[in-house]
Design an enzyme around this catalytic site. Structure first.
Site, PDB file in Angstrom:
ATOM      1  N   TYR A 105     -20.466  16.160 -16.203  1.00 38.14           N
ATOM      2  CA  TYR A 105     -21.659  15.441 -16.639  1.00 38.14           C
ATOM      3  C   TYR A 105     -22.209  14.635 -15.463  1.00 38.14           C
ATOM      4  O   TYR A 105     -21.439  14.044 -14.706  1.00 38.14           O
ATOM      5  CB  TYR A 105     -21.330  14.440 -17.761  1.00 38.14           C
ATOM      6  CG  TYR A 105     -20.960  15.023 -19.101  1.00 38.14           C
ATOM      7  CD1 TYR A 105     -20.572  16.351 -19.250  1.00 38.14           C
ATOM      8  CD2 TYR A 105     -20.981  14.220 -20.233  1.00 38.14           C
ATOM      9  CE1 TYR A 105     -20.217  16.864 -20.488  1.00 38.14           C
ATOM     10  CE2 TYR A 105     -20.621  14.723 -21.481  1.00 38.14           C
ATOM     11  CZ  TYR A 105     -20.241  16.043 -21.602  1.00 38.14           C
ATOM     12  OH  TYR A 105     -19.885  16.550 -22.825  1.00 38.14           O
ATOM     13  N   HIS A 114     -21.825   2.311 -28.826  1.00 39.39           N
ATOM     14  CA  HIS A 114     -22.047   3.380 -27.862  1.00 39.39           C
ATOM     15  C   HIS A 114     -22.221   2.838 -26.441  1.00 39.39           C
ATOM     16  O   HIS A 114     -22.311   3.606 -25.478  1.00 39.39           O
ATOM     17  CB  HIS A 114     -23.290   4.175 -28.294  1.00 39.39           C
ATOM     18  CG  HIS A 114     -23.461   5.492 -27.616  1.00 39.39           C
ATOM     19  ND1 HIS A 114     -24.499   5.749 -26.744  1.00 39.39           N
ATOM     20  CD2 HIS A 114     -22.731   6.641 -27.676  1.00 39.39           C
ATOM     21  CE1 HIS A 114     -24.404   6.991 -26.295  1.00 39.39           C
ATOM     22  NE2 HIS A 114     -23.343   7.553 -26.843  1.00 39.39           N
TER      23      HIS A 114
END
Length: 684
Positions: A467, A434
């Site tokens: 975002y 990630h």
């Protein structure tokens, strides 16, 4: 209120989705933007049901009776979740009806077939016969034709039929019709003569109106929509998988057959049809009767198809190109002199694409290494990496195939990159990668210099517009050396090394954070300045919460900015009275992870890909990178201060687990709107 010192993760998530719903209800938000929030409530709930709720159901079926650290057993938690989500859906559709009325006043109308003019009905009839009818497949259910596969979260019509000439008291026939997902659910109706109104009719309403054309010789008794949510969590046997890519492709096919965990039915469905569906899907409890269109996620597209009405949308913003790279368009020249901070979406993601593009074309660049978790469908990054490999550069790309619901896209990118000559790595067994990092190695005279980009969000040009994320460009030698060591560990057999700057999960990030938090507690007990500000998406790891509780008890002031799930209970006397928690839900999705520690007047600031959740700290490769540049530290502090000052969209978590707004009408401050003024947070 629960006596536990912790809030339940899943119930906390439901509170987050309530905050999204509140944005749809906020009359100060432009009407077409409120529609988008209403859509997000649906997509959020779909993912929650198919993953989190499905996991709790699996525990229940397995007879799991152990309480979690918040005091819940699966059966009790399912009851609470069902009660809260049922209430949420009811409120969501109440909001939908209210917004529909307001849209109608603006001339944007969700029409039924009967409300159309005769001419409009004729045109819609033609549209049905020419476009819709050819792709429909009615599927009968009888002794010779068993119930067909119902796809996950696809809309269907359950149709009860009576054969012409049969006794009306006879048992009805049943068939299902899938509403085609490759046709728009919002069908634009031609404008009436001398009218400026824009009318739309739902695809399923047109099918329902013409259902008899699918069943000649039968009389339709009832037609109602339904949708099934299945368990969509992948369960991979990575140890036994010879080819991880093939194993994931198999699991994606199995996902279509996941066990049903939720059934949504249109209000008024015939009892015979409902009983048959409940029996077929083996669902009794989690059946939601929907008073309106099932699955209103389609509303996300409404703003794009409505013509005009700019007054009902947020004003467009044009992300700025960072001035550091605007004057000198050579990234490497700039980064040899200074580090550069990027704040998306206020600054454009194009700068990241341009950095990779320059590295791909530069003959002095020897190698590019990059992690990819979620990328867009038309990513320029992929094209640049492919060109770099084709020109002979060493290109290594770690593509995370297990990025939930992006698996298929990532498989396609992985294959494209491999064909171009890139070394594609699928990560380590049992761990999702990630971390967001790019390393460029460049030959400069007699030395090799490393250039690094570290981000808090994905390398995705689409989501970067919606975002809020932080990116850091640097050529700091310590960060460069750590980046090389990290890639060697991920792609090879290199054992975890002692990194000079990075904190990396699952090896040492959690422990490093504990040490930093404990140092703040030590400083507080010695009367030194002690303050923690941590911004993240979720906080649910019990050990981390306990460390924060201990720091609070030692006198450390702790300000947490947690957009979504938060299991920490603030304001408990003797435990957490020095901790505040706030969540901001606004135009953009708050996504950046920034950690600030006072450190006795010499602040340390970190950027990270990781939330403080158990999965991030123990089951993923995550990265936490320190910020060395003093000017960038000050910029990040200003970003945090602006966020903490928000009194328009910030909601404060109370001890009882509920969130409240703390408005100041005399001095309103809306952090995202202030951040649009780059001079408010960036020193240049």
């Amino acid at each position: 209120m629960s006596t536990s010192n912790y809030l339940n993760r899943d119930l906390s998530w439901i509170e987050f989705n309530w905050r999204v719903l509140e944005e749809a209800q906020d009359t100060a938000t432009p009407l077409l933007e409120r529609v988008k929030f209403l859509s997000i409530v649906s997509t959020n709930l779909d993912e929650f049901m198919s993953v989190r709720f499905a996991g709790i159901m699996d525990q229940l079926k397995a007879g799991y009776l152990k309480k979690d650290f918040t005091g819940y057993i699966p059966s009790g938690l399912i009851k609470r979740i069902t009660k809260r989500t049922t209430r949420m859906v009811t409120e969501q559709y109440k909001t939908f009806r209210d917004i529909s009325r307001q849209l109608a006043k603006e001339g944007i109308i969700f029409a039924s077939y009967d409300e159309l003019s005769v001419n409009q009905q004729k045109l819609m009839d033609t549209y049905f016969h020419d476009i819709i009818f050819p792709v429909l497949t009615p599927m009968a259910v009888d002794q010779s034709r068993p119930f067909p596969l119902v796809h996950n979260q696809s809309l269907y019509l359950a149709t009860l039929l009576l054969k012409e000439g049969d006794d009306p008291e006879d048992e009805p026939y049943i068939a299902i019709v899938q509403v085609p997902s490759n046709l728009s659910r919002l069908v634009r109706v031609p404008i009436r003569t001398n009218s400026k109104k824009q009318e739309f009719i739902l695809l399923e309403d047109l099918i329902q109106r013409h259902i008899k054309t699918l069943f000649s010789g039968y009389i339709p008794l009832s037609v109602h929509g339904f949708r099934v949510t299945r368990n969509a969590d992948l369960t991979l046997n990575e140890e036994g998988a010879e080819d991880l890519l093939e194993e994931i492709e198999k699991e994606l096919r199995r996902r279509r057959w996941g066990s049903p965990i939720r059934l949504e039915v249109q209000k008024g469905m015939h009892p015979y049809a409902l009983a048959l569906l409940k029996e077929e899907f083996e669902i009794e409890e989690n059946v939601m009767e929907i008073d309106g269109p099932i699955d209103i996620s389609y509303l996300m597209k409404l703003s794009n198809v409505v013509l005009g009405h700019d007054n009902l949308r947020f004003a467009d913003i044009e992300p700025a190109y960072p001035k550091e790279f605007d004057v000198i368009d050579d990234f490497f020249q700039v980064l040899r002199q200074k580090d550069v901070l990027i704040y998306h979406p206020y600054e454009t993601f194009e700068v990241v694409s341009d950095f990779i593009a320059q590295a791909a074309e530069d003959p002095q660049v020897l190698a590019i290494k990059m992690t990819l978790y979620r990328v867009s469908g038309q990513s320029n990054l992929i094209q640049s990496l492919a060109r770099a490999a084709e020109s002979g550069k060493q290109v290594t790309v770690l593509v995370e195939l297990k990025a939930r619901f992006d698996e298929e896209r990532n498989i396609a990118w992985a294959r494209k990159l491999e064909k171009s000559g890139c070394h594609v790595v699928y990560g380590l067994v049992g761990l999702k990668t990630h971390a967001k990092i790019t390393l460029v190695v460049r030959q400069e005279h007699d030395v090799l210099r490393r250039y690094v980009h570290v981000g808090t969000g994905n390398y995705n040009d689409i989501t970067s517009r919606y975002y809020t994320d932080i990116g850091l460009f640097t050529s700091h030698p310590t960060i460069g050396e750590d980046a090389s060591a990290l890639f060697n560990e991920i792609t090879g057999y290199s054992a975890p090394q002692h990194l000079q700057a990075f904190g990396v999960a699952p090896t040492d990030m959690k422990q490093k954070l504990f040490e930093i938090i404990r140092n703040e507690a030590k400083n507080a007990t010695e009367g030194k300045p002690a303050h923690i500000i941590a911004k993240m998406n979720s906080l649910s790891n019990q050990e981390m919460i306990d460390e924060l509780y201990s720091a609070s008890q030692a006198g450390v002031k702790i300000d947490l900015i947690v957009r979504g799930v938060c299991c920490l209970r603030p304001g408990v006397v003797g435990l957490s009275e020095n901790i505040t928690v706030r969540s901001i839900v606004d135009r953009f999705l708050e996504h950046s992870r920034i950690f600030y520690f006072e450190n006795d007047g010499d602040p340390s600031i970190w950027l990270s890909s990781a939330d403080w959740m158990t999965r991030n700290l123990t089951r993923r490769i995550e990265l936490m990178c320190p910020v060395f540049d003093k000017e960038i530290k000050n910029n990040l502090i200003r970003i945090l201060q602006i966020t903490l000052s928000d009194n328009v969209k910030a909601r404060h978590l109370q001890t009882n687990g509920l969130y409240v707004t703390v408005p100041n009408p005399e001095n309103p401050r809306r952090s995202q709107f202030e951040a649009m003024n780059i001079k408010a947070w960036k020193s240049i």
